[in-house]
Design an enzyme around this catalytic site. Structure first.
Site, PDB file in Angstrom:
ATOM      1  N   GLU A   1      -5.397  -8.698   0.899  1.00  9.17           N
ATOM      2  CA  GLU A   1      -6.042  -8.377   1.966  1.00  9.17           C
ATOM      3  C   GLU A   1      -7.568  -8.227   1.846  1.00  9.17           C
ATOM      4  O   GLU A   1      -7.781  -7.516   0.728  1.00  9.17           O
ATOM      5  CB  GLU A   1      -5.591  -7.039   2.577  1.00  9.17           C
ATOM      6  CG  GLU A   1      -4.153  -7.128   3.388  1.00  9.17           C
ATOM      7  CD  GLU A   1      -3.561  -6.006   4.161  1.00  9.17           C
ATOM      8  OE1 GLU A   1      -4.379  -5.221   4.446  1.00  9.17           O
ATOM      9  OE2 GLU A   1      -2.330  -5.768   3.977  1.00  9.17           O
TER      10      GLU A   1
ATOM     11  N   GLU B   1       0.786  -1.300  -0.028  1.00  9.83           N
ATOM     12  CA  GLU B   1       0.022  -0.176   0.009  1.00  9.83           C
ATOM     13  C   GLU B   1       0.902   1.190   0.041  1.00  9.83           C
ATOM     14  O   GLU B   1       1.036   1.905   1.028  1.00  9.83           O
ATOM     15  CB  GLU B   1      -0.962  -0.055   1.085  1.00  9.83           C
ATOM     16  CG  GLU B   1      -1.895  -1.223   1.150  1.00  9.83           C
ATOM     17  CD  GLU B   1      -3.102  -1.086   2.247  1.00  9.83           C
ATOM     18  OE1 GLU B   1      -2.869  -0.187   3.124  1.00  9.83           O
ATOM     19  OE2 GLU B   1      -3.973  -1.668   2.143  1.00  9.83           O
TER      20      GLU B   1
HETATM   21  C1  BG6 Z   1      -4.376  -2.140   5.440  1.00 14.96           C
HETATM   22  C2  BG6 Z   1      -3.093  -2.647   5.895  1.00 14.96           C
HETATM   23  O1  BG6 Z   1      -4.434  -0.841   4.943  1.00 14.96           O
HETATM   24  O2  BG6 Z   1      -5.519  -2.426   6.291  1.00 14.96           O
HETATM   25  C3  BG6 Z   1      -3.015  -3.112   7.204  1.00 14.96           C
HETATM   26  O3  BG6 Z   1      -2.107  -3.097   4.909  1.00 14.96           O
HETATM   27  C4  BG6 Z   1      -4.100  -2.806   7.978  1.00 14.96           C
HETATM   28  O4  BG6 Z   1      -1.353  -3.307   7.553  1.00 14.96           O
HETATM   29  C5  BG6 Z   1      -5.325  -2.995   7.417  1.00 14.96           C
HETATM   30  O5  BG6 Z   1      -3.759  -3.225   9.306  1.00 14.96           O
HETATM   31  C6  BG6 Z   1      -6.372  -2.639   8.439  1.00 14.96           C
HETATM   32  O6  BG6 Z   1      -6.708  -1.157   8.404  1.00 14.96           O
HETATM   33  P1  BG6 Z   1      -6.315   0.022   9.513  1.00 14.96           P
HETATM   34  O7  BG6 Z   1      -6.839   1.162   9.063  1.00 14.96           O
HETATM   35  O8  BG6 Z   1      -6.098  -0.479  10.688  1.00 14.96           O
HETATM   36  O9  BG6 Z   1      -4.620   0.347   8.909  1.00 14.96           O
END
Ligand code: BG6
Length: 449
Positions: free
Chosen positions: A353, A163
């Site tokens: 993810e 990301e």
């Molecule tokens: C993604 C990331 O954006 O979403 C993760 O790659 C992250 O590392 C997950 O934990 C959950 O979202 P947030 O907002 O907690 O980062």
């Protein structure tokens, strides 16, 4: 009804969110270590130095994944655990930890999907100027080469960076994530360009260093526009909006066009030029890469409709379910999102993810009956299955294995299929873990029951 043969059914984690051992055995600090020690950065001051103590419980965690029937495991290497200064000297203990992990996974017949960088940038390099430094892409290339040399024999699937939308956009532009900078567009554009150069260099050095064929891809924070209705014009508008520059760093085309087509989208070039940055043309050949899949991290999408050629984003009805992150549950995202990507880039899609945070706790019997997570999985995977009838979809990684350190949210947001207690460090599979096991065993058919 099933997904394609050899579909990669997995779970995803990230080094900083689970490893702990922040200063163990010669590891160098990274920007998230420093953030979690800084007052006011993280929810209720939750600290990340112990994380889920995965650094000390790795074998137990791999055994748990095996028990849950997990076939593929996406994890990231902590750059500063391996190279405490970011470049130069290798930390032998760090090397051993990852070698042990690769071997343990192999023994458990779990396919490793390795992310080289999931946001925990070495603090030593940050102090030298971080991603703004003209040599920053060379530092990453060196790190990638070291990973290839040390772990290449175990690597078959590699994700270059996780990301960039977030660690560049949130980290350097809006200041919501480490290193908490709010830089002008001119500087952030240079950061983005250096990240792209880093990816281009890493892709090439990895293929050179690793002696066997390896599949390399990315993991985009992919929150596409989705059509508010099934009308053709709304679908076309959603696709157009998904790849339009909205004067931020969140558009997938900013990253995937340079990597796959060797050029920036025109609207980004115009925005950057307006802010004084002109990407050097000679860099584009270095950036252009041969990628094997587009990794997408998707949790939701933004419905849009076309009103006489203008995009209109309606406020979602209050009836739309919201997760604990206040993200809308829009299963259709998993149908339109991958199709838009495939139509533009022609590469197989992997869901690197997807998942849901819920407000939940262990009940009086010590169980977590997370039926809403099971329902979420059914809804999202049914739509992904629909897309998979039309385009190649090669894998799905649930985010995440256990409740972990959710960046600035600390331990307050729970995405795991395994409950984690930050005090006792105990892991307890939730009801959804056993459901997901069945999904894997039936190659997806379970989601239609
Ligand atoms: C993604 C990331 O954006 O979403 C993760 O790659 C992250 O590392 C997950 O934990 C959950 O979202 P947030 O907002 O907690 O980062």
């Amino acid at each position: 009804m099933a997904f394609q043969k050899n579909f990669a059914w997995g779970v995803a984690t990230a080094s900083y969110q689970i490893e702990g051992g922040a200063t163990a055995d010669g590891k160098g600090l990274n920007v998230w270590d420093v953030a979690s020690m800084t007052e006011g950065r993280v929810f209720e001051g939750h600290r990340g130095e112990v994380g889920c103590d995965h650094y000390h419980r790795m074998k137990e965690d791999v055994a748990l994944m095996k028990q849950l029937g997990i076939k593929a495991y996406r994890f990231s290497i902590s750059w500063s655990r391996l190279l405490p200064e970011g470049t130069g000297k290798i930390n032998e203990a760090g090397k051993k930890f990852y070698l042990d992990l690769f071997r343990e996974l192999k023994a458990a017949s779990i396919e490793p999907w390795v992310t080289l960088f999931h946001w925990d940038y070495p603090y030593a390099l940050y102090q030298k100027g971080g991603w703004l430094h003209p040599e920053s892409s060379d530092w990453f290339e060196e790190y990638a080469r070291v990973c290839g040399e040390l772990f290449g024999e175990y690597m078959e699937h590699i994700i270059l960076v996780n990301e960039p939308e977030c660690f560049v956009g949130l980290g350097h532009f809006t200041g919501g994530h480490a290193p908490f900078l709010k830089l002008p567009v001119f500087d952030v554009a240079r950061v983005a360009h250096n990240v792209l150069l880093a990816c281009g260099k890493a892709e090439k050095v990895l293929r050179k260093t690793i002696g066997h064929p390896v599949l390399i891809g990315t993991a985009q924070a992919y929150w596409p526009a989705i059509p508010a209705t099934d009308a053709e014009k709304d679908i076309a508008m959603a696709k157009r909006e998904t790849f339009t520059c909205h004067r931020d760093f969140g558009c997938p085309a900013l990253w995937l066009d340079p990597l796959l087509k060797g050029k920036y989208p025109e609207d980004y070039l115009a925005w950057f030029r307006e802010n004084g940055f002109v990407p050097p043309t000679e860099d584009m050949e270095i950036i252009k890469s041969k990628l094997d899949f587009c990794g997408l991290n998707t949790y939701s999408g933004n419905p849009v409709r076309d009103e006489n050629g203008t995009p209109v984003y309606p406020v979602p009805s209050p009836a739309v379910p919201k997760t604990d992150m206040r993200w809308n549950v829009f299963p259709r995202t998993m149908y339109f999102g991958p199709k838009f990507i495939y139509e533009r880039y022609g590469l197989p899609v992997v869901y690197t993810e997807d998942g849901v945070a819920l407000t939940e706790w262990k009940d009086l019997n010590g169980e977590i009956n997370d039926d809403s997570r099971i329902d979420f999985l059914k809804r999202y995977l049914r739509e992904l299955h629909r897309a998979a009838q039309e385009i190649p979809v090669a894998g799905y990684f649930y985010w995440t294995l256990y409740d972990n350190y959710e960046w600035t949210e600390g331990f307050s947001k729970k995405f795991g299929i395994v409950h984690f207690d930050p005090e006792t460090l105990e892991r307890t599979p939730k009801k959804s873990a056993w459901f997901y096991k069945k999904v894997i065993e039936t190659n997806g058919e379970e989601v239609f029951k």
